[in-house]
Motif scaffolding. Structure first.
Motif, PDB file in Angstrom:
ATOM      1  N   TYR A 126      72.377 150.868  51.668  1.00 46.86           N
ATOM      2  CA  TYR A 126      71.948 150.408  50.418  1.00 46.86           C
ATOM      3  C   TYR A 126      70.389 151.131  50.528  1.00 46.86           C
ATOM      4  O   TYR A 126      69.936 151.076  51.558  1.00 46.86           O
ATOM      5  CB  TYR A 126      71.468 148.904  50.591  1.00 46.86           C
ATOM      6  N   PHE A 127      70.193 151.453  49.167  1.00 45.76           N
ATOM      7  CA  PHE A 127      68.942 152.072  48.676  1.00 45.76           C
ATOM      8  C   PHE A 127      68.457 151.811  47.461  1.00 45.76           C
ATOM      9  O   PHE A 127      69.313 151.622  46.538  1.00 45.76           O
ATOM     10  CB  PHE A 127      68.699 153.311  49.362  1.00 45.76           C
ATOM     11  N   PRO A 128      67.332 151.353  47.112  1.00 43.99           N
ATOM     12  CA  PRO A 128      66.949 151.308  45.739  1.00 43.99           C
ATOM     13  C   PRO A 128      67.302 152.223  44.541  1.00 43.99           C
ATOM     14  O   PRO A 128      67.227 153.379  45.048  1.00 43.99           O
ATOM     15  CB  PRO A 128      65.186 151.233  45.732  1.00 43.99           C
ATOM     16  N   GLU A 129      67.843 151.867  43.618  1.00 43.21           N
ATOM     17  CA  GLU A 129      68.299 152.578  42.611  1.00 43.21           C
ATOM     18  C   GLU A 129      67.360 153.683  41.790  1.00 43.21           C
ATOM     19  O   GLU A 129      66.395 152.915  41.237  1.00 43.21           O
ATOM     20  CB  GLU A 129      69.138 151.803  41.542  1.00 43.21           C
ATOM     21  N   PRO A 130      67.459 154.811  42.081  1.00 41.69           N
ATOM     22  CA  PRO A 130      66.359 155.876  41.498  1.00 41.69           C
ATOM     23  C   PRO A 130      66.317 155.689  40.082  1.00 41.69           C
ATOM     24  O   PRO A 130      65.287 156.198  39.465  1.00 41.69           O
ATOM     25  CB  PRO A 130      66.334 156.943  42.308  1.00 41.69           C
ATOM     26  N   ASP A 131      67.439 155.390  39.476  1.00 36.36           N
ATOM     27  CA  ASP A 131      67.399 155.670  37.818  1.00 36.36           C
ATOM     28  C   ASP A 131      67.307 154.639  37.048  1.00 36.36           C
ATOM     29  O   ASP A 131      67.227 154.741  35.983  1.00 36.36           O
ATOM     30  CB  ASP A 131      69.001 156.147  37.436  1.00 36.36           C
ATOM     31  N   LEU A 132      66.960 153.335  37.964  1.00 36.45           N
ATOM     32  CA  LEU A 132      66.310 152.583  37.047  1.00 36.45           C
ATOM     33  C   LEU A 132      65.239 151.849  37.624  1.00 36.45           C
ATOM     34  O   LEU A 132      65.029 151.588  38.654  1.00 36.45           O
ATOM     35  CB  LEU A 132      67.670 151.196  37.123  1.00 36.45           C
ATOM     36  N   PRO A 133      64.455 151.384  36.592  1.00 35.83           N
ATOM     37  CA  PRO A 133      63.018 150.689  37.296  1.00 35.83           C
ATOM     38  C   PRO A 133      63.200 149.493  37.703  1.00 35.83           C
ATOM     39  O   PRO A 133      64.094 148.846  37.281  1.00 35.83           O
ATOM     40  CB  PRO A 133      62.198 150.925  35.733  1.00 35.83           C
ATOM     41  N   PRO A 134      62.370 148.965  38.663  1.00 34.35           N
ATOM     42  CA  PRO A 134      62.406 147.683  38.880  1.00 34.35           C
ATOM     43  C   PRO A 134      62.554 146.560  37.553  1.00 34.35           C
ATOM     44  O   PRO A 134      61.993 146.832  36.679  1.00 34.35           O
ATOM     45  CB  PRO A 134      61.124 147.146  39.675  1.00 34.35           C
ATOM     46  N   LEU A 135      63.137 145.519  37.695  1.00 32.02           N
ATOM     47  CA  LEU A 135      63.470 144.619  36.576  1.00 32.02           C
ATOM     48  C   LEU A 135      62.115 143.587  36.778  1.00 32.02           C
ATOM     49  O   LEU A 135      62.258 142.699  37.546  1.00 32.02           O
ATOM     50  CB  LEU A 135      64.688 144.111  36.923  1.00 32.02           C
ATOM     51  N   VAL A 136      61.194 143.720  35.893  1.00 35.11           N
ATOM     52  CA  VAL A 136      60.348 142.956  35.796  1.00 35.11           C
ATOM     53  C   VAL A 136      60.399 141.837  34.382  1.00 35.11           C
ATOM     54  O   VAL A 136      60.449 142.523  33.385  1.00 35.11           O
ATOM     55  CB  VAL A 136      58.738 143.576  35.903  1.00 35.11           C
ATOM     56  N   VAL A 137      60.712 140.568  34.908  1.00 34.62           N
ATOM     57  CA  VAL A 137      61.366 139.983  33.679  1.00 34.62           C
ATOM     58  C   VAL A 137      59.908 139.304  33.003  1.00 34.62           C
ATOM     59  O   VAL A 137      59.090 138.577  33.747  1.00 34.62           O
ATOM     60  CB  VAL A 137      62.478 138.922  34.199  1.00 34.62           C
ATOM     61  N   ASP A 138      60.030 139.306  31.818  1.00 38.07           N
ATOM     62  CA  ASP A 138      59.107 138.822  30.878  1.00 38.07           C
ATOM     63  C   ASP A 138      58.960 137.198  31.124  1.00 38.07           C
ATOM     64  O   ASP A 138      60.066 136.525  30.768  1.00 38.07           O
ATOM     65  CB  ASP A 138      59.179 139.248  29.482  1.00 38.07           C
ATOM     66  N   ARG A 139      58.042 136.657  31.627  1.00 38.27           N
ATOM     67  CA  ARG A 139      57.954 134.985  31.692  1.00 38.27           C
ATOM     68  C   ARG A 139      58.200 134.255  30.527  1.00 38.27           C
ATOM     69  O   ARG A 139      58.944 133.226  30.545  1.00 38.27           O
ATOM     70  CB  ARG A 139      56.533 134.566  32.427  1.00 38.27           C
ATOM     71  N   ALA A 140      57.513 134.774  29.456  1.00 43.66           N
ATOM     72  CA  ALA A 140      57.772 134.154  28.161  1.00 43.66           C
ATOM     73  C   ALA A 140      59.178 133.924  27.728  1.00 43.66           C
ATOM     74  O   ALA A 140      59.909 132.941  27.284  1.00 43.66           O
ATOM     75  CB  ALA A 140      57.105 134.811  27.207  1.00 43.66           C
ATOM     76  N   TRP A 141      59.949 135.174  28.008  1.00 44.00           N
ATOM     77  CA  TRP A 141      61.310 135.441  27.812  1.00 44.00           C
ATOM     78  C   TRP A 141      62.176 134.169  28.482  1.00 44.00           C
ATOM     79  O   TRP A 141      62.917 133.596  28.064  1.00 44.00           O
ATOM     80  CB  TRP A 141      61.889 136.708  27.861  1.00 44.00           C
ATOM     81  N   VAL A 142      61.811 134.138  29.903  1.00 45.00           N
ATOM     82  CA  VAL A 142      62.344 133.066  30.880  1.00 45.00           C
ATOM     83  C   VAL A 142      62.405 131.731  30.282  1.00 45.00           C
ATOM     84  O   VAL A 142      63.091 130.944  30.153  1.00 45.00           O
ATOM     85  CB  VAL A 142      61.858 133.283  32.089  1.00 45.00           C
ATOM     86  N   GLU A 143      61.069 131.466  29.717  1.00 41.39           N
ATOM     87  CA  GLU A 143      61.023 130.191  29.354  1.00 41.39           C
ATOM     88  C   GLU A 143      61.647 129.906  27.904  1.00 41.39           C
ATOM     89  O   GLU A 143      62.107 128.651  27.729  1.00 41.39           O
ATOM     90  CB  GLU A 143      59.360 129.873  29.210  1.00 41.39           C
ATOM     91  N   GLU A 144      61.742 130.697  27.191  1.00 39.58           N
ATOM     92  CA  GLU A 144      62.334 130.827  25.908  1.00 39.58           C
ATOM     93  C   GLU A 144      63.914 130.586  26.230  1.00 39.58           C
ATOM     94  O   GLU A 144      64.756 129.429  25.535  1.00 39.58           O
ATOM     95  CB  GLU A 144      62.172 132.271  25.111  1.00 39.58           C
ATOM     96  N   LEU A 145      64.386 130.993  27.360  1.00 39.89           N
ATOM     97  CA  LEU A 145      65.863 130.902  27.484  1.00 39.89           C
ATOM     98  C   LEU A 145      66.158 129.435  28.378  1.00 39.89           C
ATOM     99  O   LEU A 145      67.256 128.953  27.863  1.00 39.89           O
ATOM    100  CB  LEU A 145      66.525 132.043  28.627  1.00 39.89           C
ATOM    101  N   ARG A 146      65.077 129.030  28.964  1.00 38.93           N
ATOM    102  CA  ARG A 146      65.253 127.880  29.474  1.00 38.93           C
ATOM    103  C   ARG A 146      65.278 126.750  28.639  1.00 38.93           C
ATOM    104  O   ARG A 146      65.995 125.921  28.534  1.00 38.93           O
ATOM    105  CB  ARG A 146      63.876 127.425  30.547  1.00 38.93           C
ATOM    106  N   ARG A 147      64.365 126.855  27.516  1.00 38.17           N
ATOM    107  CA  ARG A 147      64.463 125.816  26.303  1.00 38.17           C
ATOM    108  C   ARG A 147      65.707 126.046  25.568  1.00 38.17           C
ATOM    109  O   ARG A 147      66.262 125.079  24.924  1.00 38.17           O
ATOM    110  CB  ARG A 147      63.357 126.189  25.317  1.00 38.17           C
TER     111      ARG A 147
END
Ligand code: ADP
Ligand code: MG
Ligand code: ZN
Length: 493
Positions: free
Chosen positions: A284-305
Motif C-alpha cells: 500500500y502507498f498513498p495514491e499520487p494521482d489524487l489529492p487527500p480528501l479534505v471533506v468540507d464540514r458544512a457539507w457534512v452537516e448538510e448531508l446529516r440534516r
C-alpha cells in the motif's frame, strides 16, 4: 462434531464461542464510475462501458465522482460514524488480468469514516455491532474462463465501479447475528438509496472472518476468512460450517491456519483457497494521482440534516404511533417502499393492524410470487395503497365480510378495479338483514332435523357445521355475527 442437517442450525457450540467480523462490499448506485464518466450500470455488452481511465492506460488521471463520495458519507452518517478531517486514497497493488492498472485505488491508513455501528436484535436483546471503518474503493473487472478452452476473456465494464467497504469489529457472536447484521445494514443502505443490496447479484458482497475461543476467555483465536456467500442463508450456513470445522480441528489437537476459504454452497462446506494475504503483501502507498480528501464540514452537516428516517427509528415509530406489534413493525420497515406503502394506506383508513395484516399476508405473497422484491423499489405493487385502504374500509363498515374480502381482493388483483365497483358488480354486499338471515337459517335447520337433534343432545361441535351450511346458502355474504346470534337462539330456543 458433525455438520448440521440442512436448514437446521443448532447454534450450540458447547464450550466454544464463535467470534465473527464481517467485511461488506456495497456497490454504490451512481450513474457513472468512481474515477471516470463511464456508465456504472450492469448488463451491457462486454467492455462497452470503458475508457482509457478504467482500462488503466498510461498517462490518464482519475477524477473523483462527487456522488459516490456523497453516498458513502451518507452511509457513514446514518451509521453514526465519525468522518475524520482528512481521508487519503491508497494504491493496493496486486496483479490480476481483470485489474489492468496493476493496482486498485482504495483507502488504507486514513479511511473515510470510523466508529459508528449497526443495531441488531438478538434473543438476549438489542446489540450494537461496532464499525471499524468505512472506506471507498473501485471494483475490478471480470475474468471469463469458461467461454473458450484455450484462453480467458476479460470484461472491464465493472472496473472502476464505486464500492464502499464496511468493516465490522469482531463482535458478532453467531451465524444468526451475522445475518441479522447484514439485514440491518442492507435496510440502512436501501433506505438511503445508496446501494440496492442485492446479494444474489453481487451488488452487496460479504466476506466473513471467523474464529473460535473458549467461552470466558478474552484472547481472539486465529481466524479464517470466508468468501463466496451470495445469500443470507449461505452466510449463516458457511459461518456455521466454519465454526464447527475449526472446533473439530482444535479438539483433535490441531491448530487453525490463517487462510482464505471459499464457501461451496452445493457441497455445503468451505475449502481452502489460499493462505491469508497480509497488508504488506499489497505494498500500500498513498495514491499520487489524487489529492487527500479534505471533506468540507458544512457539507457534512448538510448531508446529516438531509438523512431520511432510518429503519430502526421508523420501526420504533410504527410501534408507538400505530400500536403495531414489534414483529409487524420490523417486517414493514425492512424495506423503505414497503413502509411507505403501509403508511399511504393507513393515512386513508386508520386501521393499522388490519392494513398490516393484509400487507404482510396477501400483498407480500403476491410481491414474492411476482419476484417484485428483487427490485430496490417496488413501483408496481399488485394493488394500490388507496385501493387496499378502501377495501379494508368496506370490511370495517360491514359492507363486506372478511371472507368475501378475499374474493374482492382477488378480483382487484386480476382487474385493477376499485373494491366498491367490484362489490357492486358482483352483488357481494354483506347480508345484514336479519329476516333474510333468519330465513336461511330456518331452511338449513329444516333440512337437517337429525343434526339438530344431535346438537340438542349435546353435540356442540355441530354449530360449525350449521354455520358452514348457512354461509354456503347465502354465498358467504351473511354477516357472521348475526348468523351466530340467530342460530344460537333457534337451536337453544
Ligand atoms: P484484513 O483486511 O486483512 O482482512 P482486518 O484487520 O481489516 O484484516 O480485519 C478484517 C475483519 O476481520 C474485520 O471485520 C475484523 O473484525 C475481523 N477480525 C479480525 N480478527 C479476527 C478474529 N480473530 N476473529 C474473527 N474476526 C476477526
Ligand atoms: Mg479481509
Ligand atoms: Zn471509464
Amino acid at each position: 462434531m458433525s455438520s448440521p442437517k440442512e436448514d437446521t442450525i443448532a447454534f450450540d457450540y458447547g464450550v466454544w464461542e464463535p467470534v465473527i467480523g464481517l467485511e461488506v462490499h456495497a456497490q454504490l448506485l451512481t450513474e457513472s464510475k468512481l474515477f471516470c464518466g463511464c456508465s456504472a450500470s450492469f448488463g451491457a455488452e462486454a467492455n462497452a462501458h470503458t475508457c482509457p481511465v478504467c482500462m488503466g492506460m498510461p498517462g490518464v488521471l482519475p477524477v473523483l465522482n462527487r456522488h459516490a463520495l456523497e453516498y458513502a458519507m451518507r452511509t457513514a452518517l446514518a451509521t453514526g460514524c465519525t468522518i475524520p478531517p482528512r481521508a487519503r486514497w491508497a494504491r493496493k497493488n496486486y496483479f490480476y488480468p481483470d485489474l489492468p492498472k496493476g493496482y486498485q485505488i482504495s483507502m488504507y491508513e486514513e479511511p473515510l469514516a470510523v466508529g459508528g455501528g449497526v443495531d441488531i436484535e438478538t434473543p438476549s436483546g438489542r446489540k450494537r455491532i461496532t464499525l471499524t471503518r468505512i472506506h471507498m474503493e473501485e471494483d475490478a473487472g471480470k475474468s471469463i474462463h469458461d467461454a473458450h478452452d484455450d484462453h480467458s476473456l476479460v470484461d472491464l465494464n465493472r472496473a472502476g465501479v464505486p464500492l464502499m467497504e464496511i468493516v465490522s469489529e469482531p463482535e458478532i457472536g453467531s451465524p444468526l447475528e451475522a445475518s441479522a447484521y447484514l439485514r440491518a445494514l442492507r435496510a440502512v443502505l436501501q433506505f438511503l438509496a445508496v446501494c440496492d443490496g442485492n446479494m444474489e447479484e453481487g451488488s452487496m458482497r460479504c466476506d466473513a472472518n471467523v474464529s473460535v475461543r473458549r467461552r470466558g476467555t478474552e484472547k481472539l483465536g486465529t481466524r479464517t476468512e470466508i468468501k463466496n456467500m451470495n445469500s443470507f442463508r449461505n452466510v449463516e450456513h458457511a459461518i456455521d460450517y466454519e465454526i464447527r470445522r475449526q472446533i473439530d480441528v482444535i479438539e483433535a489437537g490441531g491448530t487453525i491456519v490463517q487462510e482464505t476459504r471459499l464457501w461451496d454452497a452445493d457441497r455445503g462446506l468451505t475449502a481452502s483457497m489460499r493462505s491469508k494475504e497480509h497488508a504488506h503483501d499489497y505494498r500500500y502507498f498513498p495514491e499520487p494521482d489524487l489529492p487527500p480528501l479534505v471533506v468540507d464540514r458544512a457539507w457534512v452537516e448538510e448531508l446529516r440534516r438531509g438523512l431520511p428516517e432510518l429503519p430502526r427509528r421508523r420501526c420504533e415509530r410504527f410501534v408507538a404511533e400505530y400500536q403495531l406489534p414489534q414483529y409487524d413493525a420490523e417486517v414493514l420497515t425492512a424495506r423503505r417502499d414497503l413502509a411507505d406503502y403501509f403508511e399511504a394506506a393507513v393515512a386513508l383508513h386508520q386501521n393499522a393492524k388490519a392494513i398490516s395484516n393484509w400487507v404482510m399476508g396477501d400483498i407480500l405473497r403476491l410481491v414474492r410470487e411476482r419476484r417484485l422484491d428483487d427490485a430496490l423499489v417496488i413501483t408496481e405493487w399488485p394493488v394500490r395503497a388507496e385501493s387496499l385502504a378502501a377495501m379494508i374500509a368496506l370490511i370495517d363498515d360491514e359492507t363486506i365480510s372478511g371472507k368475501i374480502a378475499k374474493t374482492v381482493f382477488e378480483e382487484m388483483v386480476a382487474t385493477g378495479d376499485e373494491p366498491a365497483a367490484i362489490v357492486r358488480r358482483k352483488g357481494l354486499e354483506q347480508v345484514t338483514d336479519t329476516n333474510a338471515i333468519a330465513a336461511a337459517i330456518d331452511d338449513v335447520l329444516a333440512s337437517h332435523p337429525d343434526k339438530v337433534a344431535e346438537f340438542r343432545a349435546g353435540k356442540d361441535k355441530l354449530l360449525g357445521f350449521f354455520v358452514g351450511q348457512i354461509m354456503k346458502a347465502t354465498g358467504g355474504k351473511a354477516n357472521p355475527q348475526s348468523v351466530n346470534e340467530i342460530l344460537r337462539g333457534r337451536l337453544t330456543g
